[in-house]
Design an enzyme around this catalytic site. Structure first.
Site, PDB file in Angstrom:
ATOM      1  N   ASP A 106      13.040  20.723  46.222  1.00 56.51           N
ATOM      2  CA  ASP A 106      14.024  19.846  45.591  1.00 56.51           C
ATOM      3  C   ASP A 106      15.431  20.188  46.068  1.00 56.51           C
ATOM      4  O   ASP A 106      16.000  21.197  45.650  1.00 56.51           O
ATOM      5  CB  ASP A 106      13.915  20.000  44.066  1.00 56.51           C
ATOM      6  CG  ASP A 106      14.811  19.020  43.327  1.00 56.51           C
ATOM      7  OD1 ASP A 106      15.339  18.093  43.968  1.00 56.51           O
ATOM      8  OD2 ASP A 106      14.986  19.187  42.109  1.00 56.51           O
ATOM      9  N   ASP A 330      18.325  13.165  48.587  1.00 51.67           N
ATOM     10  CA  ASP A 330      17.642  14.078  47.676  1.00 51.67           C
ATOM     11  C   ASP A 330      16.137  14.022  47.893  1.00 51.67           C
ATOM     12  O   ASP A 330      15.535  12.958  47.814  1.00 51.67           O
ATOM     13  CB  ASP A 330      17.986  13.731  46.228  1.00 51.67           C
ATOM     14  CG  ASP A 330      17.468  14.783  45.260  1.00 51.67           C
ATOM     15  OD1 ASP A 330      17.060  15.865  45.725  1.00 51.67           O
ATOM     16  OD2 ASP A 330      17.454  14.529  44.055  1.00 51.67           O
TER      17      ASP A 330
END
Ligand SMILES: *[C@@H]1O[C@H](CO)[C@@H](O)[C@H](O)[C@H]1NC(C)=O
Ligand SMILES: *[C@@H]1O[C@H](CO)[C@@H](O)[C@H](O)[C@H]1NC(C)=O
Ligand SMILES: *[C@@H]1O[C@H](CO)[C@@H](O)[C@H](O)[C@H]1NC(C)=O
Length: 454
Positions: A106, A330
């Site tokens: 992440d 992201d």
């Protein structure tokens, strides 16, 4: 062999995941530009302050580093589609001897943590309920596991950003954290330093010692299906990306396979130069990697969006960091999120080409506003979406990255409305699929190029 079914509702959940500082309320989906990991019942953090402290931190960690190794480090990376989750998973070994773990990479979080058992107490030892297919890291079986004392300045100052707790019954007790994600996913545990083991592209393995990690003794959240925890790849002194990239020359990259690929199809998360790894990429383009402009996220300077060759009419402030806007990539966000002034023209331009298709799920709650029966769909009718960067580079994803599969019979436009703003827009992981992305800290440069990721 069927494709995993991903209902819009499920995607909604995924979107709110680890992912974002979103607030779903009756008025729709609102993107608040706050530190994504903290739930602020009382309102947003003062953004300027956050950005400022991140900028100074960023300077401290962006020095160009010479690689300690003569090869790159790589971790196998695959899609979590088999679990019905819009995430990717990396495999790595932690501890001494190394224990296998599967973590969600992440770029939007800074702490790496795993479900973990610290001190074996009582008869339940090693038999705790771990939920669906997850493993537990046994800290007590690792000789390199070292807790961070709660009395240390590390705990009391440096780790405050990672939600260390002030409680400290006795000075050598481990520093505890309570990490909450906006969707209700949360993890509670203790900070430690551990050893991570990588495969090297030249066949050997290398270990990184004293990597900060979280040993989560409790965690909840559907987003963790198929995963043992989360690998924090944000641009922060505490993140694995910065630590590992530092040892391998100040860069990391990943190639995301098609998000519907089964687990058996894998690519790599690479620390160091992708050129050492066996990734074939047709060509690479580069744009500025803006560090410190939006928290610890990887931001980019966008000039605009075109659909079918025509620039859309999107106000400049949507992309302006100084006015609370801007865009970033992201790996932990599934869909591409655009603030309303960008979302509406993009959707209008794409919807136009789909007028002949039968709409489905109309009026259902979820971030996917436009879905249609894809029987007979020919992607050649869809005008090409293109992201234009200020420095002239352009990113042109394949149609399947924004007209996404929901079920074998239904496709949806893969964008979510991030609210009126100001707020950041996010290039999500489906949009990034089938490309190699290189985050080069030393040169502050983002590289990208089409790849099968094989
Ligand atoms: C890489 O370095 C190791 C020792 O650090 C050496 O044994 C190995 O031969 C080197 N490999 C290459 C391809 O240079
Ligand atoms: C890279 O790919 C080539 C050809 O596909 C193969 O021969 C070679 O062994 C691969 N190298 C590594 C390190 O995987
Ligand atoms: C899509 O259209 C086909 C052909 O018209 C029909 O057979 C099918 O049931 C439809 N599927 C959905 C989900 O509406």
């Amino acid at each position: 062999m069927g494709r995993p079914r991903c209902m819009p509702q499920q995607l909604l959940f995924i979107l709110f995941l680890i992912a974002n500082s979103f607030n779903a309320d009756a008025a729709g989906v609102k993107f608040e530009l706050i530190h994504r990991h903290h739930l602020h019942p009382g309102g947003a953090l003062p953004l300027r302050k956050l950005v400022h402290s991140d900028a100074s931190r960023a300077q401290a960690i962006s020095r160009k580093v010479r690689s300690k190794f003569n090869a790159s480090g790589e971790l196998p990376l695959h899609s979590a589609a088999d679990y019905g989750v819009g995430q990717y998973l990396v495999k790595l070994k932690m501890g001494t001897p190394g224990q296998h773990l599967v973590l969600i990479p992440d770029t939007g979080s800074d702490l790496t943590w795993t479900k973990c058992r610290y001190k074996c107490r009582g008869d339940d030892c090693g038999r705790i309920k771990t939920g669906h297919r997850s493993r537990v890291f046994h800290a007590d079986r690792s000789s390199s596991f070292k807790t961070v004392p709660c009395s240390s300045t590390t705990c009391q100052t440096d780790l405050v950003d990672l939600f260390s707790l002030a409680i400290c019954p006795s000075p050598l007790d481990p520093c505890a954290y309570d990490y909450s994600y906006v969707d209700g996913t949360s993890a509670q545990g203790i900070f430690a330093h551990e050893t991570l083991t990588f495969s090297l592209t030249k066949g050997r393995t290398a270990s990184l010692r004293n990597v900060l990690m979280g040993c989560s003794e409790s965690s909840t959240g559907r987003s963790l299906l198929g995963a043992d925890g989360i690998m924090g790849l944000g641009y922060s002194t505490n993140s694995n990306a910065v630590h590992a990239a530092g040892a391998f020359g100040g860069k990391f990259s990943y190639c995301l396979v098609d998000h519907l690929s089964p687990r058996s199809v894998s690519s790599h998360l690479i620390f160091g130069s992708y050129k050492d790894a066996n990734v074939s990429v047709a060509w690479m383009r580069h744009t500025e990697l803006v560090l410190g402009a939006i928290g610890t996220f990887y931001a980019v300077r966008v000039r605009g969006i075109s659909v079918g060759g025509a620039m859309l009419d999107i106000p400049a402030e949507v992309w302006d960091f100084g006015r609370g806007g801007g865009a970033m990539l992201d790996s932990g966000t599934t869909l591409t999120v655009l603030t309303t002034p960008a979302y509406e023209p993009v959707m209008a331009a794409l919807r136009g080409s789909l007028r002949g298709s039968q709409r489905v799920y109309e009026g259902e709650v979820g971030p996917l506003e436009y879905c249609f029966n894809s029987t007979g769909f020919d992607e050649r009718v869809v005008p090409r979406f293109m992201l234009h960067f200020v420095d002239g580079a352009r990113f042109e994803p394949p149609v399947k990255s924004y007209v996404i599969d929901d079920t074998p019979e239904v496709k949806c436009l893969g964008f979510a409305d991030g609210g009126a703003g100001p707020g950041a827009s996010i290039v999500g992981n489906i949009m990034q699929q089938n490309h190699l992305w290189e985050f080069d800290f030393g040169n502050r440069r983002l590289g990208f190029g089409p790849s099968s990721c094989a």
